[in-house]
Design an enzyme around this catalytic site. Structure first.
Site, PDB file in Angstrom:
ATOM      1  N   GLY A  13      42.624 -49.759 -69.410  1.00 41.94           N
ATOM      2  CA  GLY A  13      43.317 -50.093 -67.817  1.00 41.94           C
ATOM      3  C   GLY A  13      43.114 -51.017 -66.797  1.00 41.94           C
ATOM      4  N   TYR A  14      43.222 -50.919 -65.439  1.00 43.82           N
ATOM      5  CA  TYR A  14      43.437 -52.100 -64.877  1.00 43.82           C
ATOM      6  C   TYR A  14      41.955 -52.362 -64.362  1.00 43.82           C
ATOM      7  CZ  TYR A  14      43.296 -54.213 -59.404  1.00 43.82           C
ATOM      8  OH  TYR A  14      42.941 -54.219 -58.579  1.00 43.82           O
ATOM      9  N   ILE A  15      41.462 -51.235 -63.553  1.00 43.76           N
ATOM     10  CA  ILE A  15      39.800 -51.225 -63.389  1.00 43.76           C
ATOM     11  C   ILE A  15      38.348 -51.073 -64.935  1.00 43.76           C
ATOM     12  CG2 ILE A  15      37.421 -50.588 -61.889  1.00 43.76           C
ATOM     13  CD1 ILE A  15      40.004 -49.037 -60.353  1.00 43.76           C
ATOM     14  N   SER A 127      36.613 -41.139 -56.215  1.00 42.87           N
ATOM     15  CA  SER A 127      37.641 -42.013 -55.284  1.00 42.87           C
ATOM     16  C   SER A 127      37.742 -41.271 -54.029  1.00 42.87           C
ATOM     17  CB  SER A 127      39.204 -41.547 -55.833  1.00 42.87           C
ATOM     18  OG  SER A 127      40.086 -41.847 -54.395  1.00 42.87           O
ATOM     19  N   THR A 129      39.448 -40.488 -52.099  1.00 42.43           N
ATOM     20  CA  THR A 129      40.521 -39.626 -51.515  1.00 42.43           C
ATOM     21  C   THR A 129      39.949 -38.025 -51.986  1.00 42.43           C
ATOM     22  OG1 THR A 129      42.768 -39.048 -52.493  1.00 42.43           O
ATOM     23  CG2 THR A 129      41.048 -39.415 -53.977  1.00 42.43           C
ATOM     24  N   TYR A 151      45.232 -34.827 -57.581  1.00 47.45           N
ATOM     25  CA  TYR A 151      44.689 -36.127 -58.215  1.00 47.45           C
ATOM     26  C   TYR A 151      43.476 -36.015 -57.090  1.00 47.45           C
ATOM     27  CZ  TYR A 151      42.773 -40.735 -58.192  1.00 47.45           C
ATOM     28  OH  TYR A 151      42.177 -41.865 -57.937  1.00 47.45           O
ATOM     29  N   LYS A 155      39.739 -35.408 -59.053  1.00 43.30           N
ATOM     30  CA  LYS A 155      38.614 -35.909 -58.641  1.00 43.30           C
ATOM     31  C   LYS A 155      37.152 -34.649 -57.965  1.00 43.30           C
ATOM     32  CE  LYS A 155      39.803 -40.445 -60.534  1.00 43.30           C
ATOM     33  NZ  LYS A 155      38.972 -40.600 -61.313  1.00 43.30           N
ATOM     34  N   ASN A 206      53.374 -48.294 -56.566  1.00 45.26           N
ATOM     35  CA  ASN A 206      52.539 -46.925 -55.199  1.00 45.26           C
ATOM     36  C   ASN A 206      52.463 -47.685 -54.079  1.00 45.26           C
ATOM     37  OD1 ASN A 206      54.419 -44.879 -56.894  1.00 45.26           O
ATOM     38  ND2 ASN A 206      52.467 -44.362 -57.835  1.00 45.26           N
ATOM     39  N   LEU A 208      50.251 -50.399 -52.006  1.00 44.37           N
ATOM     40  CA  LEU A 208      50.512 -51.829 -51.243  1.00 44.37           C
ATOM     41  C   LEU A 208      50.523 -52.893 -51.971  1.00 44.37           C
ATOM     42  CD1 LEU A 208      51.490 -52.869 -48.814  1.00 44.37           C
ATOM     43  CD2 LEU A 208      49.112 -52.846 -47.751  1.00 44.37           C
TER      44      LEU A 208
HETATM   45  P1  NAD Z   1      44.192 -47.321 -65.125  1.00 53.60           P
HETATM   46  O1  NAD Z   1      45.796 -45.943 -65.422  1.00 53.60           O
HETATM   47  O2  NAD Z   1      44.852 -49.193 -65.432  1.00 53.60           O
HETATM   48  O3  NAD Z   1      43.798 -47.522 -65.801  1.00 53.60           O
HETATM   49  C1  NAD Z   1      43.856 -45.980 -66.556  1.00 53.60           C
HETATM   50  C2  NAD Z   1      43.053 -45.237 -68.220  1.00 53.60           C
HETATM   51  O4  NAD Z   1      42.363 -44.342 -68.920  1.00 53.60           O
HETATM   52  C3  NAD Z   1      44.336 -46.601 -68.702  1.00 53.60           C
HETATM   53  O5  NAD Z   1      43.741 -47.386 -69.678  1.00 53.60           O
HETATM   54  C4  NAD Z   1      44.950 -45.101 -69.513  1.00 53.60           C
HETATM   55  O6  NAD Z   1      45.115 -45.668 -70.687  1.00 53.60           O
HETATM   56  C5  NAD Z   1      43.592 -44.620 -69.903  1.00 53.60           C
HETATM   57  N1  NAD Z   1      43.519 -42.892 -70.130  1.00 53.60           N
HETATM   58  C6  NAD Z   1      44.582 -42.379 -69.282  1.00 53.60           C
HETATM   59  N2  NAD Z   1      43.671 -40.850 -69.564  1.00 53.60           N
HETATM   60  C7  NAD Z   1      43.386 -40.984 -70.498  1.00 53.60           C
HETATM   61  C8  NAD Z   1      42.664 -39.617 -72.076  1.00 53.60           C
HETATM   62  N3  NAD Z   1      42.638 -38.815 -71.611  1.00 53.60           N
HETATM   63  N4  NAD Z   1      42.119 -40.851 -73.031  1.00 53.60           N
HETATM   64  C9  NAD Z   1      42.053 -41.924 -73.415  1.00 53.60           C
HETATM   65  N5  NAD Z   1      41.918 -42.934 -72.527  1.00 53.60           N
HETATM   66  C10 NAD Z   1      42.891 -42.208 -70.886  1.00 53.60           C
HETATM   67  O7  NAD Z   1      43.709 -46.865 -63.886  1.00 53.60           O
HETATM   68  P2  NAD Z   1      42.795 -47.724 -62.686  1.00 53.60           P
HETATM   69  O8  NAD Z   1      43.250 -48.484 -61.246  1.00 53.60           O
HETATM   70  O9  NAD Z   1      41.894 -48.399 -64.016  1.00 53.60           O
HETATM   71  O10 NAD Z   1      41.797 -46.726 -62.327  1.00 53.60           O
HETATM   72  C11 NAD Z   1      40.567 -46.850 -63.322  1.00 53.60           C
HETATM   73  C12 NAD Z   1      39.680 -44.945 -62.165  1.00 53.60           C
HETATM   74  O11 NAD Z   1      39.739 -45.197 -61.184  1.00 53.60           O
HETATM   75  C13 NAD Z   1      40.662 -43.978 -62.900  1.00 53.60           C
HETATM   76  O12 NAD Z   1      40.002 -43.148 -63.381  1.00 53.60           O
HETATM   77  C14 NAD Z   1      41.258 -43.561 -61.243  1.00 53.60           C
HETATM   78  O13 NAD Z   1      41.691 -42.172 -60.873  1.00 53.60           O
HETATM   79  C15 NAD Z   1      39.857 -44.217 -60.887  1.00 53.60           C
HETATM   80  N6  NAD Z   1      40.314 -44.790 -59.005  1.00 53.60           N
HETATM   81  C16 NAD Z   1      41.209 -45.978 -59.456  1.00 53.60           C
HETATM   82  C17 NAD Z   1      42.017 -46.167 -57.886  1.00 53.60           C
HETATM   83  C18 NAD Z   1      42.719 -47.333 -57.951  1.00 53.60           C
HETATM   84  O14 NAD Z   1      43.123 -47.251 -56.708  1.00 53.60           O
HETATM   85  N7  NAD Z   1      43.430 -47.855 -58.336  1.00 53.60           N
HETATM   86  C19 NAD Z   1      40.824 -45.731 -56.795  1.00 53.60           C
HETATM   87  C20 NAD Z   1      40.037 -44.946 -56.519  1.00 53.60           C
HETATM   88  C21 NAD Z   1      39.735 -43.709 -58.113  1.00 53.60           C
HETATM   89  N1  UFG Z   2      51.926 -48.778 -48.540  1.00 48.40           N
HETATM   90  C1  UFG Z   2      53.002 -49.687 -47.443  1.00 48.40           C
HETATM   91  N2  UFG Z   2      53.904 -49.495 -47.279  1.00 48.40           N
HETATM   92  C2  UFG Z   2      54.245 -49.422 -49.487  1.00 48.40           C
HETATM   93  C3  UFG Z   2      52.897 -48.899 -49.671  1.00 48.40           C
HETATM   94  C4  UFG Z   2      51.880 -48.416 -49.107  1.00 48.40           C
HETATM   95  O1  UFG Z   2      53.404 -49.083 -45.893  1.00 48.40           O
HETATM   96  O2  UFG Z   2      55.503 -49.428 -50.425  1.00 48.40           O
HETATM   97  C5  UFG Z   2      50.422 -47.929 -46.837  1.00 48.40           C
HETATM   98  C6  UFG Z   2      50.611 -47.357 -46.689  1.00 48.40           C
HETATM   99  O3  UFG Z   2      51.331 -45.986 -46.221  1.00 48.40           O
HETATM  100  C7  UFG Z   2      48.579 -46.949 -46.404  1.00 48.40           C
HETATM  101  C8  UFG Z   2      48.502 -48.061 -46.697  1.00 48.40           C
HETATM  102  O4  UFG Z   2      49.784 -49.152 -46.556  1.00 48.40           O
HETATM  103  O5  UFG Z   2      48.693 -46.916 -45.366  1.00 48.40           O
HETATM  104  C9  UFG Z   2      47.622 -48.691 -48.681  1.00 48.40           C
HETATM  105  O6  UFG Z   2      49.045 -47.457 -49.662  1.00 48.40           O
HETATM  106  P1  UFG Z   2      48.077 -47.913 -50.799  1.00 48.40           P
HETATM  107  O7  UFG Z   2      49.515 -46.648 -51.698  1.00 48.40           O
HETATM  108  O8  UFG Z   2      47.914 -48.928 -51.492  1.00 48.40           O
HETATM  109  O9  UFG Z   2      46.759 -46.997 -50.796  1.00 48.40           O
HETATM  110  P2  UFG Z   2      46.226 -45.294 -50.834  1.00 48.40           P
HETATM  111  O10 UFG Z   2      44.765 -46.102 -49.672  1.00 48.40           O
HETATM  112  O11 UFG Z   2      47.545 -44.540 -49.746  1.00 48.40           O
HETATM  113  O12 UFG Z   2      45.363 -44.965 -51.768  1.00 48.40           O
HETATM  114  C10 UFG Z   2      44.797 -45.508 -52.405  1.00 48.40           C
HETATM  115  C11 UFG Z   2      45.097 -44.515 -54.213  1.00 48.40           C
HETATM  116  C12 UFG Z   2      44.847 -43.746 -54.089  1.00 48.40           C
HETATM  117  C13 UFG Z   2      43.365 -43.543 -54.244  1.00 48.40           C
HETATM  118  C14 UFG Z   2      43.111 -44.190 -52.584  1.00 48.40           C
HETATM  119  C15 UFG Z   2      41.667 -44.157 -51.863  1.00 48.40           C
HETATM  120  O13 UFG Z   2      46.452 -44.725 -54.690  1.00 48.40           O
HETATM  121  O14 UFG Z   2      45.086 -43.156 -55.419  1.00 48.40           O
HETATM  122  O15 UFG Z   2      43.618 -45.279 -52.492  1.00 48.40           O
HETATM  123  O16 UFG Z   2      40.762 -44.510 -52.898  1.00 48.40           O
HETATM  124  F1  UFG Z   2      42.660 -42.165 -53.187  1.00 48.40           F
END
Ligand code: NAD
Ligand code: UFG
Length: 349
Positions: A13-15, A127, A129, A151, A155, A206, A208
């Site tokens: 995945g991304y991270i 997170s 969140t 969600y 967590k 979803n 920004l």
């Molecule tokens: P992502 O969706 O890009 O990566 C998650 C990976 O997990 C994907 O490759 C997916 O295929 C895999 N996966 C999901 N369910 C699985 C399962 N049951 N078995 C095996 N693989 C599985 O997401 P990301 O942005 O890289 O996030 C990684 C982690 O960080 C997640 O747990 C997410 O909740 C957490 N997180 C992300 C953000 C964010 O903004 N990206 C913020 C806070 C926390």
């Molecule tokens: N926003 C817009 N337009 C968009 C998308 C977002 O104006 O199209 C605004 C939102 O209202 C917010 C800011 O941009 O003020 C950031 O929004 P994001 O959706 O990028 O991020 P959030 O802070 O809402 O949430 C993210 C992840 C959550 C995580 C949280 C804290 O999506 O999963 O950060 O880690 F829990």
């Protein structure tokens, strides 16, 4: 050279993919377990191209206990970084059972398999969140938790389970206690400086930053700015954006801390990973226009349900105990997002 093996769930995945780069460059052996439900194996090919180092990949679901048990037996990891999970807030409200099953049950299975294999070192993707409503906009780890969607609750439940697991070690006076870091991410954005790996969201983003990038490249017409009447400096929402490479470096620091005397007696501890400062939506748009020279077409729209006006991290604990802080600034985050977007306009294909 560090010959320890780190098992990375969700590593495609991304991270996770950015973490694999840092781990390989730090000399770890890397084993990825991912079911590819939200990623493509191409990300892992790119990780290997960037680093020039091989990794081992298993396409498996972490809820498949037998598959996971076999992988642990074969690979003997010393540490697990657990990224695997579903992360879309809106989808979690529509399909809460899917989220609890995947995230909470998945972690239960993982923890059982780890326990059986006597692998008790874990870094977990939590997170910001998980925090509840607070009178302060700068969050410290001891603030009360109170997530407001499935969600976020998944967590928080996982954090509770892992704290209980660690507390049981004291009750049982276990010889090899759990050592667990709960890393509470703020808003990860950006991409590896090579532009070879980055965030590849399915459908309309979803979040920004990927939305802004797709408007800049012409894939999407207009960015909706969700609210300009918040009590913030320009009325738009403020968040703590963190470069994904800084974020994953925090995971390496966490592994170092878990192996140090700080965690000698075991324990489970939460750390904020954020920059400690916030940017508004309009500030992000301005930075994007300045750094890329592209115009971002946007429209002020109604507030999005569930959004806070402002939040950012107090990252002092991570600095004190993990010796970690962010190194990159907003321009780096924007430039690296744009580099990834322009080199991969369709994401991974
Ligand atoms: P992502 O969706 O890009 O990566 C998650 C990976 O997990 C994907 O490759 C997916 O295929 C895999 N996966 C999901 N369910 C699985 C399962 N049951 N078995 C095996 N693989 C599985 O997401 P990301 O942005 O890289 O996030 C990684 C982690 O960080 C997640 O747990 C997410 O909740 C957490 N997180 C992300 C953000 C964010 O903004 N990206 C913020 C806070 C926390
Ligand atoms: N926003 C817009 N337009 C968009 C998308 C977002 O104006 O199209 C605004 C939102 O209202 C917010 C800011 O941009 O003020 C950031 O929004 P994001 O959706 O990028 O991020 P959030 O802070 O809402 O949430 C993210 C992840 C959550 C995580 C949280 C804290 O999506 O999963 O950060 O880690 F829990």
């Amino acid at each position: 050279m560090n010959n320890k093996t780190v098992l990375v769930t969700g590593g495609a995945g991304y991270i996770g993919s950015h973490a694999c780069v840092e781990l390989l460059q730090a000399g770890f052996k890397v084993v990825v377990v991912d079911n590819l439900s939200n990623s493509k194996p191409e990300s892992l090919s790119r990780v290997q191209q960037i680093t020039g180092s091989p990794l081992t990949f298993y396409q498996a679901d972490i809820r498949n206990k037998q598959a996971l048990t076999d992988i642990f037996a074969k690979e003997s990891p010393s540490t697990v970084i657990h990224f695997a999970g579903l992360k879309a807030v809106g989808e979690s409200c529509e399909q809460p059972l899917l989220y609890y099953h995947n995230n909470v049950y998945g972690t239960l299975v993982l923890a059982e398999v780890m326990s059986n294999a006597n692998v008790k070192q874990l870094v977990f993707s939590s997170s910001a969140t998980v925090y509840g409503e607070s009178s302060s906009v700068q969050y410290t780890e001891n603030f009360p938790l109170g997530p407001i969607n499935p969600y976020g609750r998944s967590k928080a439940m996982i954090e509770d389970i892992l704290r209980d697991l660690s507390a049981a070690d004291k009750t049982n006076q276990t010889e090899y206690p759990w050592k667990i870091a709960l890393l509470r991410y703020f808003n990860p954005i950006g991409a590896h400086e090579s532009g070879m790996i980055g965030e590849d969201p399915n459908g309309i983003p979803n979040n920004l930053m990927p939305y802004v990038a797709q408007v800049a490249i012409g894939k999407l017409k207009q960015l909706p700015v969700y609210g300009d009447d918040y009590p913030t400096r320009d009325g738009t929402g403020i968040r703590d954006y963190i470069h994904v490479v800084d974020l994953v470096k925090g995971h390496i620091k966490a592994i170092e801390a878990l192996n140090s005397e700080k965690f000698e007696a075991g324990g489970c501890k939460a750390y904020n990973l954020g920059a400690g400062r916030g940017y508004s939506v309009l500030e992000i748009i301005n930075a994007f226009e300045r750094v890329t020279g592209r115009k971002i077409n946007y429209k002020i729209s109604p507030r999005r349900a569930g959004d806070l006006a402002e939040c950012f991290a107090n990252p002092d604990l991570a600095l004190k105990e993990l010796n970690w802080k962010v190194e990159k600034n907003l321009d780096d985050m924007v430039a690296d997002t744009w580099n990834w977007q322009t080199k991969n306009p369709q994401g991974y294909i």
